[in-house]
Design an enzyme around this catalytic site. Structure first.
Site, short mmCIF file in Angstrom:
data_model
loop_
_atom_site.label_atom_id
_atom_site.label_comp_id
_atom_site.label_asym_id
_atom_site.label_seq_id
_atom_site.Cartn_x
_atom_site.Cartn_y
_atom_site.Cartn_z
N ARG A 113 0.80 -1.22 0.00
CA ARG A 113 0.00 0.00 0.00
C ARG A 113 0.83 1.27 0.00
O ARG A 113 0.68 2.14 -0.86
CB ARG A 113 -0.89 0.09 1.25
CG ARG A 113 -2.24 -0.45 1.11
CD ARG A 113 -2.62 -1.07 2.44
NE ARG A 113 -1.83 -2.26 2.60
CZ ARG A 113 -2.22 -3.46 2.21
NH1 ARG A 113 -3.41 -3.60 1.71
NH2 ARG A 113 -1.44 -4.52 2.33
N THR A 114 1.73 1.38 0.96
CA THR A 114 2.51 2.61 1.08
C THR A 114 3.39 2.76 -0.16
O THR A 114 3.45 3.84 -0.77
CB THR A 114 3.37 2.57 2.36
OG1 THR A 114 2.52 2.30 3.46
CG2 THR A 114 4.07 3.89 2.59
N LYS A 136 23.91 1.19 12.46
CA LYS A 136 25.29 1.37 12.93
C LYS A 136 26.30 1.26 11.79
O LYS A 136 27.39 1.81 11.86
CB LYS A 136 25.61 0.33 14.00
CG LYS A 136 24.76 0.47 15.23
CD LYS A 136 25.20 -0.48 16.33
CE LYS A 136 24.06 -0.74 17.27
NZ LYS A 136 23.33 -1.97 16.94
N ARG A 189 11.65 3.12 3.75
CA ARG A 189 11.08 2.26 4.80
C ARG A 189 12.19 1.32 5.25
O ARG A 189 12.86 0.70 4.44
CB ARG A 189 9.89 1.46 4.29
CG ARG A 189 9.49 0.41 5.33
CD ARG A 189 8.20 -0.26 5.01
NE ARG A 189 7.08 0.64 5.21
CZ ARG A 189 5.82 0.23 5.25
NH1 ARG A 189 5.52 -1.04 5.10
NH2 ARG A 189 4.83 1.09 5.42
N HIS A 235 5.43 6.37 11.53
CA HIS A 235 4.98 6.24 10.14
C HIS A 235 4.22 7.55 9.85
O HIS A 235 2.99 7.56 9.77
CB HIS A 235 4.06 5.02 10.03
CG HIS A 235 3.80 4.56 8.63
ND1 HIS A 235 4.07 5.32 7.52
CD2 HIS A 235 3.29 3.38 8.16
CE1 HIS A 235 3.72 4.64 6.44
NE2 HIS A 235 3.25 3.47 6.80
C1 NCD Z 1 1.25 -0.25 8.41
C2 NCD Z 1 2.75 -0.27 8.61
O1 NCD Z 1 3.50 -0.64 7.69
O2 NCD Z 1 3.15 0.11 9.70
N1 NCD Z 1 0.87 -0.51 7.07
C3 NCD Z 1 0.86 0.46 6.16
O3 NCD Z 1 1.73 1.30 6.07
N2 NCD Z 1 -0.21 0.52 5.37
C4 NCD Z 1 0.51 -1.10 9.36
C5 NCD Z 1 0.86 -2.54 9.45
O4 NCD Z 1 1.71 -3.06 8.73
O5 NCD Z 1 0.23 -3.19 10.29
#
Ligand code: NCD
Length: 315
Positions: free
Chosen positions: A60-61, A89, A110, A138
């Site tokens: 999704r992200t 590190k 990420r 996030h």
């Molecule tokens: C979340 C994440 O990656 O922290 N998902 C996301 O970004 N849509 C929530 C999750 O993974 O539970």
């Protein structure tokens, strides 16, 4: 003309934002929404390139950032599933960042370790957007969640938000709770198993900012007074003991029967992916916004952030 405070800046934590910043981001997101519905795309970011560097799984992200950049006419370098060695590190992350800053105008990162985005930003001359640093934050998810809440409830006068699930490891609840604390008359219930309670230091910060907070293990009795039910999954990848995960994974399951006592004017949110904590038949409930509004807002918010970081006169 209003000042675009995001221009050229990193987004590492929601701590960086004031209420004015939120109002500006949300107003650009609204413009993006109109743009997508009327034209589908624009050339605002033509010639700009975004690297999306994902060391942890994401669909999704990752997908919504790629869509956001391309809807604004920009180019993408999508990198997913990178192998890493102890990066915070070590050298690897900084080297990778220093390579990709040569190719791109903004880097979306990420990474599984808390603090990684901050470290990346220290090495990078190009803006870094934190898209999840382990159990830390996030911020872009927090912003899209806040935008979803504000779009529904307007100028928030008083609001009760109940967050349920893995409060300790869920980074989205950490970011959203901090954003909520910028508003007045907010009450947050943190519902979790005792071993997965919300981090104490953030709890103290919320109290300091005047948020009324409450922690407990049971969910059902919270529902009649809740405006926003924010459901999260148990974060399996953060458990060192998988038998503990197995025991807790079905601790909360939101069903249509449970929601009978939930406010009629309330909304059910979830950052997704869900792994059984909301049953599929809840999707039909008009209060369920996780697959609809909340997801769409993700792309609009990310379009707004990219536009504001890369364009000075956007407001
Ligand atoms: C979340 C994440 O990656 O922290 N998902 C996301 O970004 N849509 C929530 C999750 O993974 O539970």
């Amino acid at each position: 003309m209003l000042k675009n405070r995001l221009f050229g800046r990193d987004i590492i934590s929601v701590d960086e934002f004031s209420l004015d910043d939120l109002a500006n981001i949300f107003s650009v997101a609204k413009k993006m929404q109109r743009l997508v519905y009327s034209h589908g795309s624009s050339n605002l970011l033509r010639g700009k390139i975004m690297t999306a560097l994902f060391y942890e799984p994401s669909s999704r992200t990752f997908g919504s950032f790629l869509a956001a950049m391309q809807r604004l006419g920009g180019g993408i370098i999508p990198i997913q599933g990178v192998n890493f060695s102890s990066v915070v590190k070590g050298e690897t992350l900084s080297d990778t960042i220093r390579v990709f800053e040569n190719y791109s105008d903004v880097i979306v990162l990420r990474h599984p370790e808390v603090g990684s985005a901050k470290i990346a930003a220290e090495f990078s001359s190009k803006p870094i957007i934190n898209s999840g640093d382990g159990v830390g934050e996030h911020p872009t998810q927090g912003l899209l969640d806040m935008y979803t809440i504000v779009s529904r409830f307007g100028n928030i006068k008083s609001l009760t938000v109940t967050m349920v699930g893995d409060m300790m490891n869920g980074r989205t609840v950490h970011s959203l709770a901090k954003l909520l604390s910028l508003y007045k008359h907010i009450h947050i219930n943190f519902v979790s198993p005792d071993s997965l309670r919300f981090p104490k230091e953030i709890l103290l910060l919320l109290k300091d900012r005047g948020v009324s907070v409450h922690e407990q293990e049971t969910l059902a009795d919270m529902l009649p007074h809740t405006d926003v039910l924010y459901v999260t999954r148990m974060q399996k990848e953060r458990f060192t003991d998988l038998t503990k995960y197995e025991k807790l994974k079905n601790y909360y399951i939101v069903t249509p029967t449970l929601l009978k006592n939930f406010k009629k004017s309330g909304i059910v949110m979830h950052p997704l992916p869900r792994v059984g904590e909301i049953t599929m038949d809840v999707d039909l409930d008009p209060r369920a916004v996780y697959i609809t509004e909340q997801m769409k807002n993700g792309m609009f918010i990310r379009m707004a952030l990219l536009a504001m970081i890369l364009t000075k006169n956007i407001l």
